[in-house]
Design a protein around this motif. Structure first.
Motif, PDB file in Angstrom:
ATOM      1  N   ARG A 122       0.826  -1.207   0.000  1.00 20.02           N
ATOM      2  CA  ARG A 122       0.000   0.000   0.000  1.00 20.02           C
ATOM      3  C   ARG A 122       0.863   1.263   0.000  1.00 20.02           C
ATOM      4  O   ARG A 122       0.632   2.193   0.783  1.00 20.02           O
ATOM      5  CB  ARG A 122      -0.956  -0.025   1.187  1.00 20.02           C
ATOM      6  CG  ARG A 122      -1.732  -1.367   1.219  1.00 20.02           C
ATOM      7  CD  ARG A 122      -2.862  -1.354   2.162  1.00 20.02           C
ATOM      8  NE  ARG A 122      -3.967  -0.592   1.596  1.00 20.02           N
ATOM      9  CZ  ARG A 122      -5.158  -0.503   2.149  1.00 20.02           C
ATOM     10  NH1 ARG A 122      -5.400  -1.113   3.285  1.00 20.02           N
ATOM     11  NH2 ARG A 122      -6.111   0.198   1.583  1.00 20.02           N
ATOM     12  N   ARG A 142       4.060   2.821   4.063  1.00 19.29           N
ATOM     13  CA  ARG A 142       4.077   1.418   3.592  1.00 19.29           C
ATOM     14  C   ARG A 142       3.594   0.523   4.736  1.00 19.29           C
ATOM     15  O   ARG A 142       3.569   0.933   5.897  1.00 19.29           O
ATOM     16  CB  ARG A 142       5.488   1.000   3.178  1.00 19.29           C
ATOM     17  CG  ARG A 142       6.458   0.902   4.346  1.00 19.29           C
ATOM     18  CD  ARG A 142       7.692   0.082   3.981  1.00 19.29           C
ATOM     19  NE  ARG A 142       8.626   0.078   5.105  1.00 19.29           N
ATOM     20  CZ  ARG A 142       9.638  -0.779   5.221  1.00 19.29           C
ATOM     21  NH1 ARG A 142       9.872  -1.667   4.274  1.00 19.29           N
ATOM     22  NH2 ARG A 142      10.436  -0.736   6.272  1.00 19.29           N
ATOM     23  N   MET A 143       3.246  -0.701   4.387  1.00 15.75           N
ATOM     24  CA  MET A 143       2.877  -1.675   5.398  1.00 15.75           C
ATOM     25  C   MET A 143       4.117  -2.457   5.809  1.00 15.75           C
ATOM     26  O   MET A 143       4.940  -2.816   4.964  1.00 15.75           O
ATOM     27  CB  MET A 143       1.832  -2.647   4.852  1.00 15.75           C
ATOM     28  CG  MET A 143       0.562  -1.993   4.330  1.00 15.75           C
ATOM     29  SD  MET A 143      -0.342  -0.970   5.527  1.00 15.75           S
ATOM     30  CE  MET A 143      -1.153  -2.237   6.498  1.00 15.75           C
ATOM     31  N   ASP A 483      -3.008  -9.100   4.479  1.00 11.00           N
ATOM     32  CA  ASP A 483      -3.321  -7.895   5.254  1.00 11.00           C
ATOM     33  C   ASP A 483      -3.418  -8.141   6.750  1.00 11.00           C
ATOM     34  O   ASP A 483      -3.207  -7.214   7.547  1.00 11.00           O
ATOM     35  CB  ASP A 483      -4.679  -7.325   4.814  1.00 11.00           C
ATOM     36  CG  ASP A 483      -4.580  -6.555   3.531  1.00 11.00           C
ATOM     37  OD1 ASP A 483      -3.664  -6.848   2.742  1.00 11.00           O
ATOM     38  OD2 ASP A 483      -5.425  -5.673   3.318  1.00 11.00           O
ATOM     39  N   LEU A 486      -0.086  -7.234   8.786  1.00 11.74           N
ATOM     40  CA  LEU A 486       0.618  -6.002   8.445  1.00 11.74           C
ATOM     41  C   LEU A 486       0.088  -4.828   9.264  1.00 11.74           C
ATOM     42  O   LEU A 486      -1.046  -4.839   9.721  1.00 11.74           O
ATOM     43  CB  LEU A 486       0.398  -5.690   6.957  1.00 11.74           C
ATOM     44  CG  LEU A 486       0.950  -6.713   5.965  1.00 11.74           C
ATOM     45  CD1 LEU A 486       0.414  -6.427   4.566  1.00 11.74           C
ATOM     46  CD2 LEU A 486       2.471  -6.700   5.964  1.00 11.74           C
ATOM     47  N   ARG A 487       0.936  -3.807   9.388  1.00  7.99           N
ATOM     48  CA  ARG A 487       0.477  -2.538   9.964  1.00  7.99           C
ATOM     49  C   ARG A 487       1.180  -1.411   9.215  1.00  7.99           C
ATOM     50  O   ARG A 487       2.270  -1.591   8.671  1.00  7.99           O
ATOM     51  CB  ARG A 487       0.751  -2.480  11.476  1.00  7.99           C
ATOM     52  CG  ARG A 487       2.209  -2.463  11.827  1.00  7.99           C
ATOM     53  CD  ARG A 487       2.431  -2.363  13.339  1.00  7.99           C
ATOM     54  NE  ARG A 487       3.855  -2.254  13.611  1.00  7.99           N
ATOM     55  CZ  ARG A 487       4.546  -1.109  13.621  1.00  7.99           C
ATOM     56  NH1 ARG A 487       3.944   0.045  13.394  1.00  7.99           N
ATOM     57  NH2 ARG A 487       5.833  -1.107  13.857  1.00  7.99           N
ATOM     58  N   PRO A 488       0.574  -0.225   9.196  1.00 15.18           N
ATOM     59  CA  PRO A 488       1.150   0.865   8.416  1.00 15.18           C
ATOM     60  C   PRO A 488       2.207   1.650   9.194  1.00 15.18           C
ATOM     61  O   PRO A 488       2.089   1.841  10.403  1.00 15.18           O
ATOM     62  CB  PRO A 488      -0.059   1.760   8.129  1.00 15.18           C
ATOM     63  CG  PRO A 488      -0.961   1.565   9.313  1.00 15.18           C
ATOM     64  CD  PRO A 488      -0.747   0.142   9.768  1.00 15.18           C
ATOM     65  N   VAL A 489       3.240   2.085   8.492  1.00 14.66           N
ATOM     66  CA  VAL A 489       4.223   3.019   9.053  1.00 14.66           C
ATOM     67  C   VAL A 489       4.385   4.165   8.056  1.00 14.66           C
ATOM     68  O   VAL A 489       4.453   3.944   6.847  1.00 14.66           O
ATOM     69  CB  VAL A 489       5.584   2.343   9.305  1.00 14.66           C
ATOM     70  CG1 VAL A 489       6.643   3.377   9.709  1.00 14.66           C
ATOM     71  CG2 VAL A 489       5.469   1.289  10.402  1.00 14.66           C
TER      72      VAL A 489
END
Lengths: 518, 518
Positions: A122, A142-143, A483, A486-489
């Protein structure tokens, strides 16, 4: 060939407590002895996974994909040994297990392709704008992987939802190390597959902590694994009670973690009137095939069929009864499952309004005998127990007074993995009225087939609102399953050289959303 | 102008229990009386939201966007009345509140654009392949709304994270109806904004259940809201204890639901050696500006600063002390927050190794006095209490022996909303070694500014691992926040006419992934 030890970050470890697999068909023990993992093994496997996490997560995506393809190749190379062991342990037939192996390696390869496709990252870039008040920073998202994932092998898919199954493939694809708790019903199958994974880990030069397999028969092992502070997420397919227990443990940790438990579903099927009038007998035969396939041991078994009373429904019922009579008894996965199935059907038979429509052939106590019950819509709606999943080859046909009654029953249902409509074009107007309710209760809505096939692809959802799963925001089959891990940063004003390569200006490859546009 | 009643699906409801707002600066009550919502109001608001859910979710996206833009316009039209009421209730200055209103309406409009962009639907189509064994079905996936969302107004952003704030905007964008529990510190502000939303609901001809606002001062109201069976998800910004309480209630429901609680963060900042040597005084001044802005009442306040001992660090400390001396005392949001701040600083001052570096000007008991403490790295690491957030204008500078000590402290930290590096190009090599640890603990990594600005855009992450948030897989600011309120549904072999329009062959508009390719 099998030595029965645990794989703790590449190290083969024996233990003090021993158990054996049992042949599903006979209930007899099979060699060799298997060693139960203890608290040290769990802690060491999880710590090794945490140590390996950074190196594994930062592999170039092409190398992550290569590793996953190598796992698939090595499982393929296990050949008939794997099938034979899995047959004895699970009682599932050879053709099914060969198919399941194909699905398992196909799924690993699909996820490997998905890793390289990269859209799961993403990637988003918003450029700076110094002229804005206040000045707009450069932001890039990004994830990243959540961290080590605990995967619980499922009894009913000893390959496709076990050691190298869907949860493991999705976790690896996300860049997460994996610690598997093997299902005690198929420890030999698990060992063979774990050996393939460990060989691939070694051959790719990855840290051994990328993968561990822990054997055990007690719930304590699973509880300790979910409690380990290094574990960042849990993948589970199994019973509702098992899933709920893991959810509770995960929620009560000092640091709560997500649990993806795929638990229970009765998968309602509606036979719409025009379609039923057109093909009652064909529907009856395909229904019996679906509910009895694999001794009914699918999460997507069609447990509830709804139809409005009509002469065609009468024909359908007659043909179901007839068709059922020819269904052979099939060995169930374990003696525990076979006896739970028997108890479940006994309870069902005593519910108010339940009427046995027909049965398949009788077999040994290790077998499940296919059975279908009927009940009227009112009795069904009045008794919640009808909606409890009975794992095995049984299904309930609910004869309704009207489509309004069908609709009311659907709207009152718990969360489901699937909901199915059998219909022809004359039914579409009526079907359109049911769809909003089906969307609300189910993760997948099927037209004109039975729910027991679950394709592994991009647009599959094998998930659904609670209690079908613990977390209806996800799927456990198909590429969207990545998904879950994953987590977003977001990186703000980060110099190019310090950005992850996929977020640098010069990067090409994966699709990116730049200033809102792809 | 304000009448103090609740908005229950468009109906103004009074109640038996009364409370009043208090002027932040003086602690004195302000008219009018506000009516606490009771159990009936909660149940009715949630039931109305559930009833409205289908109609709201099935609006064409352009109409959903139009509604959100109208909400923004109507909030703009509230003009100075809104700012004046918010100033009295929150004690925040006029310029800040005008800026916050701009952010609030900007955020609604950004989410409206995002609704129309449509990529959040994650449309995926896999075409059938009859030649495959077994035949491959046609599968089509989209995201659908979870259902009614309970939003808790935050005290520290009476506009941007309250009634029509980020959570509400994201939930509306996802197609979810919203029931807000207004923050009792700013009920007048809440009523004005709720009036704007309700007017937009009516003008767009939407069912009134799309939005409700419930007033109250007790925790029971929030607990009852989260327990209501119609509520499908929760958005909360506030204290760690408050967030944990909601998580527990949500996890223990018969049907557990996701809670997105943004709770606590000390937002570590590292001053890298070369950058510090180059600009100690400038960094000191911007640091003091950041920690004291808005009386330090930001989730992203720089609570912990880490630096290696050096002459430049000495200069930095001197300038911080000097700069702090000029910072005026500022009114805090509530008397409760002001007294908690005082208690927190008192506790901090008694921790082993804590040394007061400097303070701002003293004010009334309603004010927060800016303060900075120093502590050596060993004492910091030995005492977990240093890592507890103190909400308000206080920060701790940790003087470290080496970059290794900085790295060890970072690696041992709990989850954070942000982590920041002040660096120049001579620091990059050393910074690169810190980045993996920062990615592991934080949702946003910032270079060369202070964390207190949170841009509302596509690539923002305002989230982070527990306990920064209850669910590190998400963000509460930026367009990715929509994802929190969605779940996937797959349609198998569904006739074109029965598919959602975005998934039909003929549809164009939103980006779609077809057979794996965009």
């Amino acid at each position: 060939m099998l030595d029965g030890t645990n794989f703790v970050a590449g190290e083969r470890r024996s233990g003090k407590t021993i158990f054996r697999a049992r042949e599903a068909a006979t209930g007899l023990e099979i060699a060799p002895d298997f060693h139960e993992a203890d608290a040290n093994d769990i802690a060491d496997a999880c710590a090794a996974a945490a140590d390996a996490q950074r190196a594994f997560a930062s592999l170039p995506l092409s190398q992550r994909a290569t590793f996953m393809r190598l796992v698939a190749d090595k499982i393929d190379a296990l050949g008939d040994d794997l099938t034979q062991r899995a047959m004895r342990e699970s009682g599932l037939p050879e053709a099914r297990l060969n198919g399941e192996r194909g699905r398992t390696v196909g799924q690993l390869r699909l996820f490997a392709d998905e890793v390289e496709h990269g859209s799961w990252q993403r990637l988003r870039i918003d450029h700076a704008d110094a002229s804005r008040t206040p000045p707009k920073p450069d932001l890039r998202l990004r994830m990243v992987p959540l961290g080590p994932v605990a995967v619980f092998g499922a009894s009913n898919f000893p390959l496709a939802f076990s050691v190298a199954g869907g949860d493991t493939a999705a976790a690896f694809a996300a860049g997460c190390c994996v610690v598997v708790k093997g299902h005690p019903a198929h420890p030999g199958t698990s060992e063979l597959v774990a050996g393939a994974i460990c060989a691939a880990v070694a051959e790719c030069g990855l840290p051994a902590g990328v993968f561990s397999l822990l054997n055990g028969t007690s719930n304590d092992l699973g509880a300790a694994l979910v409690s380990d502070p290094h574990i960042a997420a849990v993948g589970f397919t199994g019973s509702r009670s098992g899933g709920l227990a893991l959810m509770k443990i995960a929620a009560e940790r000092p640091v709560p973690i997500p649990v993806y438990a795929e638990m229970s579903s009765v998968n309602p099927v509606v036979l719409m009137p025009a379609r039923l009038a057109e093909g009652a007998e064909e529907l009856a035969r395909s229904y019996v095939g679906s509910l009895s396939m694999g001794a009914g041991q699918f999460c997507t078994n069609p447990g509830i069929v709804l139809a409005v009373e009509s002469p065609a429904l009468g024909q359908f019922l007659d043909e179901v009864a007839k068709s059922l009579g020819t269904v052979p008894a099939q060995t169930m996965l374990t003696s525990g499952i076979a006896s739970s199935f028997g108890e479940g059907v006994d309870r069902l038979s005593t519910l108010p309004g339940a009427r046995l429509l027909g049965s398949g052939k009788e077999g040994s106590t290790a077998c499940g005998r296919a059975q279908v019950y009927t009940v009227d819509g009112e009795s069904f709606a009045a008794n919640e127990a009808y909606s409890n999943e009975i794992f095995g080859p049984v299904s309930i046909i609910v004869t309704c007074k009207s489509m309004e009654q069908v609709k009311a029953i659907l709207a009152g249902m718990e969360g489901q993995l699937t909901a199915t409509l059998h219909m022809n074009s004359d039914d579409h107007a009526e079907a359109a009225k049911l769809l909003p309710a089906l969307e609300q209760i189910a993760g997948r809505i099927i037209a004109n087939s039975w729910p027991t096939g679950v394709d592994v692809t991009h647009a599959m959802v094998h998930g659904g609102p609670f209690p079908a799963t613990s977390d209806g925001r996800s799927t456990s089959v198909g590429t969207l399953a990545i998904d879950r891990f994953l987590r977003p940063v977001s990186y703000q004003d980060m110099p190019q050289g310090l950005l992850p390569s996929a977020l640098r200006d010069a990067s090409s490859g994966s699709i990116r959303r730049i200033n809102g546009q792809y």
